[in-house]
Design an enzyme around this catalytic site. Sequence first.
Site, short mmCIF file in Angstrom:
data_model
loop_
_atom_site.label_atom_id
_atom_site.label_comp_id
_atom_site.label_asym_id
_atom_site.label_seq_id
_atom_site.Cartn_x
_atom_site.Cartn_y
_atom_site.Cartn_z
N CYS A 292 -10.33 5.64 6.66
CA CYS A 292 -10.53 5.21 8.05
C CYS A 292 -11.78 4.34 8.10
CB CYS A 292 -10.73 6.43 8.93
SG CYS A 292 -9.38 7.55 8.78
N TRP B 279 -6.50 5.98 10.02
CA TRP B 279 -5.29 5.84 9.19
C TRP B 279 -4.73 7.25 9.11
CZ3 TRP B 279 -2.20 2.25 7.04
CH2 TRP B 279 -1.33 2.65 6.03
N ASN C 235 -13.50 10.83 8.59
CA ASN C 235 -12.73 10.15 7.55
C ASN C 235 -12.54 11.18 6.45
OD1 ASN C 235 -11.59 8.38 5.83
ND2 ASN C 235 -13.40 7.11 5.52
N GLY C 236 -11.31 11.37 5.97
CA GLY C 236 -11.09 12.34 4.89
C GLY C 236 -10.08 13.38 5.32
N GLU D 27 7.87 -1.39 -14.44
CA GLU D 27 6.80 -1.59 -13.45
C GLU D 27 5.78 -2.60 -13.97
OE1 GLU D 27 6.46 -1.08 -10.48
OE2 GLU D 27 4.32 -1.30 -10.11
N LYS E 135 4.91 -6.12 -11.98
CA LYS E 135 3.53 -6.52 -11.62
C LYS E 135 3.25 -7.94 -12.11
CE LYS E 135 2.33 -3.97 -9.04
NZ LYS E 135 3.61 -3.44 -8.81
N GLU F 80 5.39 -10.63 -10.21
CA GLU F 80 5.19 -10.86 -8.77
C GLU F 80 3.83 -11.46 -8.46
OE1 GLU F 80 5.09 -7.50 -6.10
OE2 GLU F 80 4.48 -6.19 -7.72
N HIS G 104 20.68 -4.00 -28.96
CA HIS G 104 21.95 -4.33 -28.29
C HIS G 104 21.87 -5.67 -27.59
CE1 HIS G 104 23.33 -0.35 -29.25
NE2 HIS G 104 22.20 0.15 -28.76
N LYS H 263 4.25 -7.81 2.26
CA LYS H 263 3.86 -6.45 1.88
C LYS H 263 4.98 -5.46 2.20
CE LYS H 263 1.40 -3.08 0.42
NZ LYS H 263 1.40 -2.91 -1.05
#
Length: 617
Positions: A5, A78, A104-105, A487, A491, A494, A510, A612
């Site tokens: 936050c 948040w 915050n937390g 992954e 990365k 993109e 193969h 996003k």
Amino acid sequence: MGGMCGIIGYVGPRDAREVLVSGLRRMEYRGYDSAGVATISDGELQVRKKSGKIANLCGELEERPLPEAHIGIGHTRWATHGSPTDVNAHPHTSANGRIALIHNGIIENFATLKPMLEAQGVRFTSQTDTEVAAQLLGLEVARGVGLAEAMRTICRQLEGAFTLVAIDSEDPQLLVAARRNSPLVVGVGEGENFVASDVAAFIEHTNRAIEMGQGQVVEVTTDSITITDFDGNPAQGRAYEVTWDVSAAEKGGYDWFMRKEIFEQPQAISDTLLGRYSVNGELQLDELRIPVERLRVIDKIIIIACGSAYHAGLVAKYAIEHWTRIACEVEIASEFRYRDPIITSDTLVITISQSGETADTRGAQEHAKEQGAKVIAICNTVGATIPREADAVLYTHAGPEIGVASTKAFLTQLAACYLLGLYLAQVRGTLYADEIAAVMRDLEATPAKIQQVLDDSAPVLDLAKSLLESKSVLFLGRHVGYPTALEGALKLKEISYLHAEGFPAGELKHGPIALVEEGLPVFVIVPPQGRDRLHEKVISNIKEVQARGAYTVVLAEQGDADGTELADVLIPLPQLPTILQPLVASVPLQIFACELATLRGYDVDQPRNLAKSVTVE
Ligand code: AGP
């Protein structure tokens, strides 16, 4: 509350209303879902708070202007506990109207403290963990102790990670803040002072800062800053000069949000694990709302997601099947809906989505529900569409992820999937408590191991430089190393626009091995040794590509002699059980992609053609 936050406090001659709102605007980049401020004028506490963006708060301030004030606190939330509503927004106030508090937390023990306060007749107005701290503080100051002493008292009672900032209408010269495992910095002005979650909030007024340490309380007036520990003993912060400009301040001094978020991963993982494994060895996923009887009869699991979230699902399949013995399919969301899938009321669907707004995933979830499946959403955004429309939710606590490329969101999705797999195994009795405890011990050790990979990442930066001119890169892995390879390739694609592909190492012969030629970079994720014959098979795959001239980049456990010998470049990994290895193996691949894209001069945070959150099909 979320780990990320935005917090600001001010005391001084300026118009506090202006300082607070502009400070919150400086922290808008962090992502948030509600905002609020509190001030004191003529001994009266004033609070204005709204869900949504700061524009909503400003609208409220237009309609109900605050009187002039020279002390106040501001917050962008948040959400993690309690959806993003006006009532749940911060600041929260004590029942006696004296205290305003922002946080915050995560206060881990709020669920035990809240009933105790209610039993004392305290009436709560919100669902948040934060309000417990506000009410506790209100009771303390009502006993006649000063705000600072009251803050120290409640900090000794609270468990979890928190930054707290409070003001008391009966002491309108004093800001008090406290921190444990959550950032807090003091801005030192001339005849004025600030507290904030990051320097971006006050950098336009002063670049003199004091970083608070763990377990500290700070008392701030216009001309004094007094720091103690939670027991009242004098303590020191770390004074420093902020050299960043505002834009760098928003990224905490990093060049990219993505790089900052890569380095936030240890904290994001520990925040995601926090409070979900109780002291008596029981996993408790409090946001899950599916009765255990339903979970016991599940005969098939289908994980549905897109992109990196899909790769997290592929890793989850290995863990869930191994621990629960339930058949587990992993589906690309955009494919799932149109292949007329087989779903019964004994099917459990798990959707994974950072944004919680991905149209493909949302549509797939709708389809699954229509077919009678129960749905659990693993999501990083409280109150988003996908978790709202699911039957149950397991939130990751990565905090807002600003970079388009998923990093800490991906890693915390892995952590959440492991927790869910262990929970299902606990509910179905396919793992004993001590087996679950052993995996939890390994999981709880991963933040430190991820930190170790981050600390040792210099060779990865050099590797990016040496491979800058590459035309294509292959990524190979077996078992959970295969989704890790996918992954790593995503990365790189993109953000550096460099063609890359991930393969199951066993598939090379193969077809794909035809791609291997002199100097082609091939990353190989090598599983830990000692696991059936997985390790030796991957080692022989490295030999196959090396024999054809590949430039081998080997990610292998520290001390893996075979991996070391076959590596043109070795990226050593801390020791972890096979199934958890993606938590450390993914990190060098994130850093590599980020560095190579940076060296190519691309916008790492906003890569071309990408958004996003893909809210269209
Ligand atoms: C991954 O780096 C990308 N940002 C993208 O693949 C992303 O993972 C995918 O679009 C899913 O997004 P979600 O998690 O918000 O649903």
